[in-house]
Design a protein around this motif. Structure first.
Motif, PDB file in Angstrom:
ATOM      1  N   UNK A 452       0.826  -1.223   0.000  1.00 19.46           N
ATOM      2  CA  UNK A 452       0.000   0.000   0.000  1.00 19.46           C
ATOM      3  C   UNK A 452       0.851   1.259   0.000  1.00 19.46           C
ATOM      4  N   UNK A 453       1.956   1.226   0.744  1.00 20.48           N
ATOM      5  CA  UNK A 453       2.818   2.407   0.805  1.00 20.48           C
ATOM      6  C   UNK A 453       3.455   2.650  -0.568  1.00 20.48           C
ATOM      7  N   UNK A 454       3.957   1.582  -1.174  1.00 18.25           N
ATOM      8  CA  UNK A 454       4.564   1.744  -2.511  1.00 18.25           C
ATOM      9  C   UNK A 454       3.530   2.278  -3.499  1.00 18.25           C
ATOM     10  N   UNK A 455       2.304   1.758  -3.403  1.00 22.36           N
ATOM     11  CA  UNK A 455       1.240   2.180  -4.339  1.00 22.36           C
ATOM     12  C   UNK A 455       0.870   3.644  -4.155  1.00 22.36           C
ATOM     13  N   UNK A 456       1.134   4.169  -2.969  1.00 30.89           N
ATOM     14  CA  UNK A 456       0.806   5.578  -2.717  1.00 30.89           C
ATOM     15  C   UNK A 456       1.853   6.502  -3.340  1.00 30.89           C
ATOM     16  N   UNK A 457       2.991   5.949  -3.773  1.00 28.10           N
ATOM     17  CA  UNK A 457       4.015   6.768  -4.437  1.00 28.10           C
ATOM     18  C   UNK A 457       3.548   7.088  -5.856  1.00 28.10           C
ATOM     19  N   UNK A 458       3.625   8.364  -6.251  1.00 30.60           N
ATOM     20  CA  UNK A 458       3.041   8.758  -7.539  1.00 30.60           C
ATOM     21  C   UNK A 458       3.629   8.037  -8.762  1.00 30.60           C
ATOM     22  N   UNK A 459       4.837   7.481  -8.645  1.00 29.74           N
ATOM     23  CA  UNK A 459       5.440   6.860  -9.825  1.00 29.74           C
ATOM     24  C   UNK A 459       5.145   5.366  -9.929  1.00 29.74           C
ATOM     25  N   UNK A 460       4.490   4.804  -8.936  1.00 29.09           N
ATOM     26  CA  UNK A 460       4.326   3.342  -8.905  1.00 29.09           C
ATOM     27  C   UNK A 460       2.943   2.919  -9.395  1.00 29.09           C
ATOM     28  N   UNK A 461       2.936   1.992 -10.365  1.00 28.29           N
ATOM     29  CA  UNK A 461       1.667   1.485 -10.907  1.00 28.29           C
ATOM     30  C   UNK A 461       1.219   0.235 -10.154  1.00 28.29           C
ATOM     31  N   UNK A 462       2.160  -0.622  -9.774  1.00 28.57           N
ATOM     32  CA  UNK A 462       1.793  -1.857  -9.092  1.00 28.57           C
ATOM     33  C   UNK A 462       2.939  -2.293  -8.187  1.00 28.57           C
ATOM     34  N   UNK A 463       2.611  -2.913  -7.058  1.00 27.71           N
ATOM     35  CA  UNK A 463       3.655  -3.329  -6.116  1.00 27.71           C
ATOM     36  C   UNK A 463       3.275  -4.648  -5.471  1.00 27.71           C
ATOM     37  N   UNK A 464       4.268  -5.525  -5.333  1.00 25.87           N
ATOM     38  CA  UNK A 464       4.042  -6.804  -4.659  1.00 25.87           C
ATOM     39  C   UNK A 464       5.189  -7.026  -3.677  1.00 25.87           C
ATOM     40  N   UNK A 465       4.828  -7.328  -2.441  1.00 26.83           N
ATOM     41  CA  UNK A 465       5.862  -7.530  -1.422  1.00 26.83           C
ATOM     42  C   UNK A 465       5.947  -9.014  -1.089  1.00 26.83           C
ATOM     43  N   UNK A 466       7.158  -9.558  -1.134  1.00 26.46           N
ATOM     44  CA  UNK A 466       7.347 -10.957  -0.718  1.00 26.46           C
ATOM     45  C   UNK A 466       8.544 -11.055   0.220  1.00 26.46           C
TER      46      UNK A 466
END
Ligand code: ADP
Length: 541
Positions: A452-466
């Motif tokens: 969710x934090x990565x997705x809130x960054x204006x340059x990020x379209x999609x993020x997956x944390x593993x």
């Protein structure tokens, strides 16, 4: 002493009878595979569903036998929902995005007698029909003159010629309400897929539940667009609830891109639309790029995966659209909880309200939820401690089809495989799936928080944390990201973005830039595949 009220079974046929009688001119609009728009009414759908029931009698599909579908959201699929189940057979919706060998496996496991498919999926059918000996009829959802002559498929008929000329009256059987009505396989991210087998009773009760004001709040004045596929847990029950309330139904067919969905919403005056976050991401990207606004749309139901807070915010603040964040799974029909605020929350500051709206919400009546610790003991609400989420209720699975996997219940509760917290007001929040939780130095890190934090960054379209194996901490989180076209962000900038938002030890150790995150058959991020793709990855020393 028994009550002295009439004992009418809760049957799916009653839903279509009701829609026909009380909402006969209510519209059903479908974008067809053929490319054009098709319009008709609830009365037309009811009539054709009965003709379909006769057509099933004619090919001798017996009560309880399965009829498979490989189809987009559209009016013929709706007729199959009612004609197949209403007449006592079981509709088995299959996800066409699975691999052909998985589809064949599922058809054989379910012992489908007939298989109805949109022409889009003809190549799949051509590839698998020889491996599905139990299927007696392959039915193409098209007009007779569109049927390919040289398909190589024996027993291929067109849906339209199959039902044409059949009587329009049909006496729906008065079934026991616990009779099986529908079947849906889980996507089988671990092991072979297993099937949930819904009943008439569970389906009708679920339809009541999703129509409630604090669920999807459906009414006859709505125009509902299920973007979520009818092969994905019955489009979350919308085709049933729509008949129950008599609202207009709008079907997107195969066109699920942002532009097509936007144009359909506007052209048909859609007031409520349902879908997974990836679909809404495409819609919002299209709208932002073209500076578009919504006309009639009032609310979106987002579920199937966590709705990123940035998405909830954009819908609400930029477009004035109410977001209903919902949680559920194939085994729960699917709706378990929906996030609508209580009166006392309405005076909270906006950021406090957003924190609540990010949660998956309160149980709808019929569902009971609890979280348990590793010993199976219930964790009290409001402690902030997370645990395994267990649910029970009349539309929750009791056992998988053919008893596959043994007894899934623990003391009458269904363990969901999700990890969640429940606050003092009963608002549940998914923090992870059991298998995705990252265990770092004995503490749990929620992959959803990191994403969710990565997705809130204006340059990020999609993020997956593993989590990645670590010699000292067991596992450390990394975040795989896709950057929006035309935007830039460095590893250091993104990691700095976490400062102040999570504890230092929860901050990912690394950022992996990717062209795409692998998606599963239901449009959700497929972390098993991502882990496979990153198997040679090494954490920075
Ligand atoms: P699969 O398990 O194969 O993905 P389902 O479609 O049944 O099939 O997915 C159910 C799962 O999806 C839930 O167990 C949960 O992990 C996830 N899920 C559904 N809705 C939400 C939501 N609103 N937020 C977070 N996770 C969700």
């Amino acid at each position: 002493m028994l009550g002295l009220m009439q004992n009418h079974p809760l049957l799916i046929s009653a839903l279509i009878d009701f829609a026909e009688r009380y909402h006969r001119d209510g519209e059903i609009v479908s974008r067809r595979v053929e490319g054009d728009m098709h319009r008709y009414t609830w009365a037309d759908a009811a009539r054709r569903s009965r003709q379909l029931a006769h057509a099933l009698d004619a090919i001798e599909v017996r009560p309880g036998e399965r009829v498979g579908t490989l189809a987009w959201n559209g009016y013929r699929h709706l007729e199959l929902y009612y004609g197949v189940s209403g007449s006592g057979r079981v509709i088995h919706t299959i996800n066409p995005r699975l691999l052909p060998e998985q589809i064949a496996w599922i058809i054989n496991h379910a012992e489908d007698q007939a298989l109805c498919f949109d022409m889009t999926f003809l190549p799949i059918v051509q590839g698998i029909h020889k491996h599905c000996p139990a299927v007696r009829h392959w039915i193409a959802l098209c007009d007779g003159d569109r049927l390919p002559q040289d398909s190589g498929i024996a027993n291929l008929i067109s849906y339209e010629s199959w039902i044409a000329g059949r009587p329009t009256a049909y006496a729906w059987p008065r079934l026991d309400e616990n009779t099986a009505s529908g079947m849906c396989y889980t996507s089988g991210t671990t092991g072979n897929p297993k099937a949930a087998l819904y009943s008439h009773r569970s389906t009708v009760l679920h339809a009541y539940a999703i129509a409630l004001p604090d669920s999807m709040g459906l009414s006859a004045r709505d125009a509902a667009l299920p973007v979520v596929p009818m092969f994905h847990v019955n489009a979350w029950g919308m085709p049933y609830a729509a008949a129950m309330v008599g609202c207009k139904l709008v079907f997107p067919g195969p066109a699920l891109d942002g532009k097509s969905v936007y144009e359909l919403i506007e052209a048909e005056g859609v007031t409520v639309a349902t879908g997974v976050p990836t679909v809404w991401q495409m819609l919002l990207t299209h709208m932002a790029a073209n500076k578009l606004r919504f006309g009639a749309l009032q609310r979106t139901v987002i579920g199937g995966a966590a709705a990123p807070p940035a998405m909830i915010d954009t819908f609400r603040n930029d477009y004035g659209i109410e977001v209903l964040h919902a949680w559920g799974m194939t085994e729960t029909s699917p709706i378990g909880s929906v996030c609508t605020l209580q009166n006392k929350h309405l005076s909270l500051p906006a950021d406090e309200q957003l924190k609540l709206r990010m949660k998956q919400g309160r149980a709808v009546f019929g569902i009971d939820m609890k979280i348990v610790d590793p010993n199976g003991n219930e964790i009290a609400w409001g402690t902030g401690v997370s645990g395994d989420l267990y649910v029970r209720g009349p539309w929750i699975l009791a056992s998988y089809y053919k008893g596959e996997g043994g007894d899934p219940l623990r003391g009458g509760w269904f363990p969901t495989g999700d990890v969640a917290t429940i606050d003092a007001d009963g608002f549940m929040q998914i923090t992870d799936r059991t298998k995705d939780v990252i265990k770092s130095g004995g503490e749990w890190i929620s992959s959803i928080d990191i994403e969710n934090i990565a997705m809130a960054h204006p340059a990020i379209a999609m993020a997956a944390c593993i989590g990645m194996p670590h010699p000292k901490w067991d596992e450390r989180p990394i975040v795989a990201v896709v950057v929006k076209p035309g935007q830039e962000v460095t590893r250091e900038q993104l990691l700095a973005f976490y400062e102040g938002k999570v504890a230092k030890w929860q901050t990912p150790d690394d950022v992996v830039f990717m062209d795409a995150i692998p998606l599963g058959a239901t449009g959700k991020m497929l972390k098993t595949k991502l882990r496979e793709q990153l198997k040679d990855y090494k954490l920075p020393a």
